[in-house]
Each structure stands twice: as C-alpha cells, then as structure tokens.
Design a protein around this motif. Sequence first.
Motif, mmCIF file in Angstrom:
data_model
loop_
_atom_site.group_PDB
_atom_site.id
_atom_site.type_symbol
_atom_site.label_atom_id
_atom_site.label_comp_id
_atom_site.label_asym_id
_atom_site.label_seq_id
_atom_site.Cartn_x
_atom_site.Cartn_y
_atom_site.Cartn_z
ATOM 1 N N THR A 121 0.731 -1.258 -0.029
ATOM 2 C CA THR A 121 -0.154 -0.007 0.005
ATOM 3 C C THR A 121 0.873 1.178 0.073
ATOM 4 O OG1 THR A 121 -0.145 -0.121 2.407
ATOM 5 C CG2 THR A 121 -2.028 -1.053 1.219
ATOM 6 N N LEU A 122 2.238 1.349 0.502
ATOM 7 C CA LEU A 122 2.674 2.461 0.538
ATOM 8 C C LEU A 122 3.784 2.745 -0.411
ATOM 9 C CD1 LEU A 122 3.225 2.440 4.520
ATOM 10 C CD2 LEU A 122 1.488 3.339 3.090
ATOM 11 N N VAL A 123 4.709 1.822 -1.189
ATOM 12 C CA VAL A 123 5.581 1.820 -1.906
ATOM 13 C C VAL A 123 5.113 2.502 -3.432
ATOM 14 C CG1 VAL A 123 7.032 0.060 -1.261
ATOM 15 C CG2 VAL A 123 5.473 -0.363 -3.136
ATOM 16 N N HIS A 124 5.990 3.324 -3.938
ATOM 17 C CA HIS A 124 5.483 3.581 -5.271
ATOM 18 C C HIS A 124 5.069 2.581 -6.295
ATOM 19 C CE1 HIS A 124 5.693 5.735 -9.206
ATOM 20 N NE2 HIS A 124 5.499 6.835 -8.490
ATOM 21 N N GLY A 245 -11.354 20.017 33.630
ATOM 22 C CA GLY A 245 -10.869 21.159 32.946
ATOM 23 C C GLY A 245 -10.884 20.962 31.567
ATOM 24 N N ILE A 246 -11.036 21.966 30.632
ATOM 25 C CA ILE A 246 -11.211 21.685 29.177
ATOM 26 C C ILE A 246 -10.035 22.770 28.835
ATOM 27 C CG2 ILE A 246 -12.925 23.106 29.045
ATOM 28 C CD1 ILE A 246 -13.747 21.938 26.469
ATOM 29 N N LEU A 247 -9.227 22.635 27.693
ATOM 30 C CA LEU A 247 -8.405 23.480 27.120
ATOM 31 C C LEU A 247 -8.597 23.609 25.494
ATOM 32 C CD1 LEU A 247 -4.629 23.578 27.723
ATOM 33 C CD2 LEU A 247 -5.389 23.165 25.496
ATOM 34 N N LEU A 248 -8.546 24.576 25.127
ATOM 35 C CA LEU A 248 -8.466 24.879 23.590
ATOM 36 C C LEU A 248 -7.266 25.624 23.061
ATOM 37 C CD1 LEU A 248 -12.111 25.685 23.103
ATOM 38 C CD2 LEU A 248 -11.259 23.498 22.738
ATOM 39 N N GLY A 249 -6.652 25.065 21.954
ATOM 40 C CA GLY A 249 -5.415 25.687 21.680
ATOM 41 C C GLY A 249 -5.580 25.831 20.155
ATOM 42 N N VAL A 250 -4.480 26.815 19.483
ATOM 43 C CA VAL A 250 -4.164 26.953 18.177
ATOM 44 C C VAL A 250 -2.724 26.800 17.887
ATOM 45 C CG1 VAL A 250 -4.570 28.196 16.077
ATOM 46 C CG2 VAL A 250 -6.479 28.140 17.787
ATOM 47 N N LEU A 251 -2.192 26.104 17.095
ATOM 48 C CA LEU A 251 -0.844 26.088 16.672
ATOM 49 C C LEU A 251 -0.416 26.588 15.258
ATOM 50 C CD1 LEU A 251 0.058 22.537 18.534
ATOM 51 C CD2 LEU A 251 0.144 24.856 19.527
ATOM 52 N N ARG A 252 0.654 27.095 15.123
ATOM 53 C CA ARG A 252 0.906 27.335 13.866
ATOM 54 C C ARG A 252 2.477 26.651 13.790
ATOM 55 N NH1 ARG A 252 -0.924 28.516 8.789
ATOM 56 N NH2 ARG A 252 0.511 29.774 7.691
ATOM 57 N N GLY A 253 2.838 25.974 12.896
ATOM 58 C CA GLY A 253 3.850 25.461 12.626
ATOM 59 C C GLY A 253 4.412 24.983 11.189
ATOM 60 N N ARG A 254 5.555 24.126 11.218
ATOM 61 C CA ARG A 254 6.138 23.632 9.936
ATOM 62 C C ARG A 254 6.472 22.141 9.992
ATOM 63 N NH1 ARG A 254 7.634 27.449 6.210
ATOM 64 N NH2 ARG A 254 7.278 29.751 6.898
ATOM 65 N N ALA A 255 6.033 21.491 9.104
ATOM 66 C CA ALA A 255 6.320 20.109 8.929
ATOM 67 C C ALA A 255 7.550 19.959 7.793
ATOM 68 C CB ALA A 255 5.089 19.423 8.546
ATOM 69 N N ASP A 256 8.516 18.904 8.310
ATOM 70 C CA ASP A 256 9.524 18.496 7.410
ATOM 71 C C ASP A 256 9.293 17.156 6.852
ATOM 72 O OD1 ASP A 256 10.717 20.908 7.456
ATOM 73 O OD2 ASP A 256 12.097 20.290 9.026
ATOM 74 N N THR A 257 8.980 16.685 5.647
ATOM 75 C CA THR A 257 8.304 15.419 5.381
ATOM 76 C C THR A 257 9.200 14.839 4.340
ATOM 77 O OG1 THR A 257 6.279 16.309 5.624
ATOM 78 C CG2 THR A 257 6.349 14.280 4.450
ATOM 79 N N THR A 258 9.547 13.559 4.417
ATOM 80 C CA THR A 258 10.406 12.864 3.276
ATOM 81 C C THR A 258 9.383 11.354 3.077
ATOM 82 O OG1 THR A 258 11.358 11.696 5.167
ATOM 83 C CG2 THR A 258 12.324 13.615 3.862
ATOM 84 N N PHE A 259 9.569 10.866 1.592
ATOM 85 C CA PHE A 259 9.170 9.778 1.282
ATOM 86 C C PHE A 259 10.314 9.249 0.561
ATOM 87 C CE2 PHE A 259 7.486 7.138 -2.041
ATOM 88 C CZ PHE A 259 6.501 6.424 -1.471
ATOM 89 N N GLU A 260 10.774 7.782 0.791
ATOM 90 C CA GLU A 260 11.739 6.945 -0.057
ATOM 91 C C GLU A 260 11.080 5.802 -0.469
ATOM 92 O OE1 GLU A 260 15.173 6.886 2.631
ATOM 93 O OE2 GLU A 260 15.394 9.175 2.421
ATOM 94 N N SER A 261 11.276 5.467 -1.631
ATOM 95 C CA SER A 261 10.680 4.191 -2.013
ATOM 96 C C SER A 261 11.513 3.212 -2.792
ATOM 97 C CB SER A 261 9.275 4.176 -2.646
ATOM 98 O OG SER A 261 9.005 2.881 -3.092
#
Length: 385
Positions: A121-124, A245-261
Amino acid sequence: MICLLGLLTAMPVWAQDETADSGETGEAADENGRGKLFAEFGSWVAQPVGLDYAPASRINFDDPLDTRLMQISHGTQNRNRVRVGYDFNNVLGELVLTWYSHEDFEGLSDSTPAVFQFGETLVHPTSAGFGEDGLADAFIAGTDTKIRDFRLDYYRPAFENPRASAKWFVGVRRFFHRRSQEVEYLALLPELPVLLPPLVSGPRPDLEPQPDAVRMRSDYNGRGAEAGIEFTVPLWKDRVVAEAGILLGVLRGRADTTFESVTYFYAVTESGQITEILTPPYEPRFTAQDPLNPNEFLVNRISQFAVPVGIKSDGTSMSSQVLETHLGFRWWAWRGLQVLGGFRNAHFDEVALDLRPTAASLEQAERTHRSVGYEGYYLGVAYTY
C-alpha cells in the motif's frame, strides 16, 4: 512508585489528623502573604489513537469486496508528566509550567509463503511486487510516534462558592510531533526456476527477489496560544475534591516530510546496457537459450535493477488545533502533600503530513494531513512549599 510511596506515607498521618482545619489544605493562603511554590509529578498511562498506520492490505481472491487494510495497533505507555508553578497568593494569579514527552514504537508483520495476498500500500507503484502486480507474500513494518509538549500558563480565579470553584487560564504552547514508518515487502517463495548449473554459470544470488521498501517520516514543530478553564467541586471536608478541565489551543508550525521508496525489476543486458525489461511470467525467459549465444542460457544476461523514488518537503506551513480535557480527583493527604488521579484526553489535529508521489508523475504528490491523540489514566503527587 513515587505515587504509591506518597499514598503509604500520607495515610497514617491523615488518620491521626482528621480534625485539622482547612488551613492545611493546598487552597489556603500563606499567613505572611507570601506566594507559594508547588511541584507536581505524575504518571500518565496513555495510548496513542487516530494514527492510521496501514502498512499493507490483505486481499481475499475469493471475494474482491473483502480487501482489508492491516492497521498497526498501539498499546499504553507509562510516561511522566511534570508541572511546576508559583502561586502569587491568589492576588496576581499563578504561573504554571507543564512538560510531557511520549514515544511509542510499534510493529506488525505477517507472511503467507507463496500466496501473494498482501498489497504493497505504501511503496511507489512502479515495478511494485515480484509479479509487477503490487503484491507480496510477507511484510515487516515498524513505526515511531513521538511528541514533546511544553506549556506555560497563567491562572486566575474565575469564581468561588461553597459548592464549586473555577480558574481560567491562558498561555503559550510549544509542540513537536514525529510520525515515522518503515516497511519491507518480501517474496519468500517466488515462482522462479532453480538457478543451478548448468542452467547458470555459477551461483546468482543477485537474482533472488530483493524486498521492496518504503520509508516515510514527518517532523512537525509548532507553537501557539491556548486558553481553558478548570473546575473544582468539594467532596469531603475540603480534603477530597473532584476536578475537571477543558483546554482549547491553536498552533502554527512547519512540517519536514520525506518519502523514500525502492522497488525492483528484471532486465536483459548487453555490454552493461539494458536491452529488454522483463515482465511476468519470468520462467520462460529464465530458461530460454540466449539468441546471441545458442550454447548459453539467456539468464546469464539477466540482472535485477532498483527503482528508487523519493520526494521531500521542507518547512510545509501547517495550522493545528488542540483539544484537551481531564476529569479526576485531588486529595490533600497532609499539609502541602496532595495525591491526584483521573482520566486525561488530548487531541492534536493535523500535526503530521504524509507525502507520496503519484503514479502518473513523480513531480506531483498526494498530501494527507494526519492527527494524533493521547488518552489514558494518570496518577501523581504534588507538594506546595
């Protein structure tokens, strides 16, 4: 262990001091008007949820509608959660720092030798599977899921009466999440002729099917703001209270992503150059005579080649949401010593990115945003100085 020692230590003291007034509870103010430093150490037995790791599918050839994704399940892990804060004597509020880290390694493997029923399911898809059909008769998968969570919150009383009290809070959060998986797809018993002399001039281990493999990884770093409210309801003599308790939050960020097949195919070569790419069934070509040399077999000019495919995305901007709730109890066991426990749930929405090139073009990619949640019971001790 620390929680158990706290319980055992406090129980006899509590039995001798049931008549103590509320001035010994953690809610009381300092007589000299000074603030109070407190520390809380607990164990959160949490289970990751909502990860959707599906390294392979199982195909039922008798029922085409019965193809099933094989997902990796996750158990609970005992991880420490630490809170340290300073209470400015309920005049200026409280400042609380919270730290939590969790890492979970899981795996899944299965095999049905000679029955190629596992979908890769995951390889190219290019050249995937020994039979170029994207199927394997065994697979081995491993995953790594990790978070590091840092919070700094400011608390103020919202209301207080004999039946209940509440505190609201606002703060900042720094969050890291890693989602990583590696899978190998194997051909344990492929339909190949036995490669022994005189069919082949010497052993050819290079013709044994190499496993297709894939590696996917996403590292997310985000920061943002959060707000929430915590309620306290007395249960018994101001010593035992229920809290939620209850908490709500908002995050702003960046993702470094790799795929190797990497996948493999067989081809006929001449003077080191590919002259023909073979397709299943392979046996007629492996046992055929070489048209260039009738005294030799064609298999002597067949080699196995790799098809590596990779794609990377550095710094993909992402917005995420946080929802966290808890419900539990707190017992003032002796003076500043407290014992606490309950159930906590935390959900982090869209904090990972799966990247996979499409079959049509290596320049295009399928992007799938992933979330992660943690839920389980906690137990700990706290002390106010």
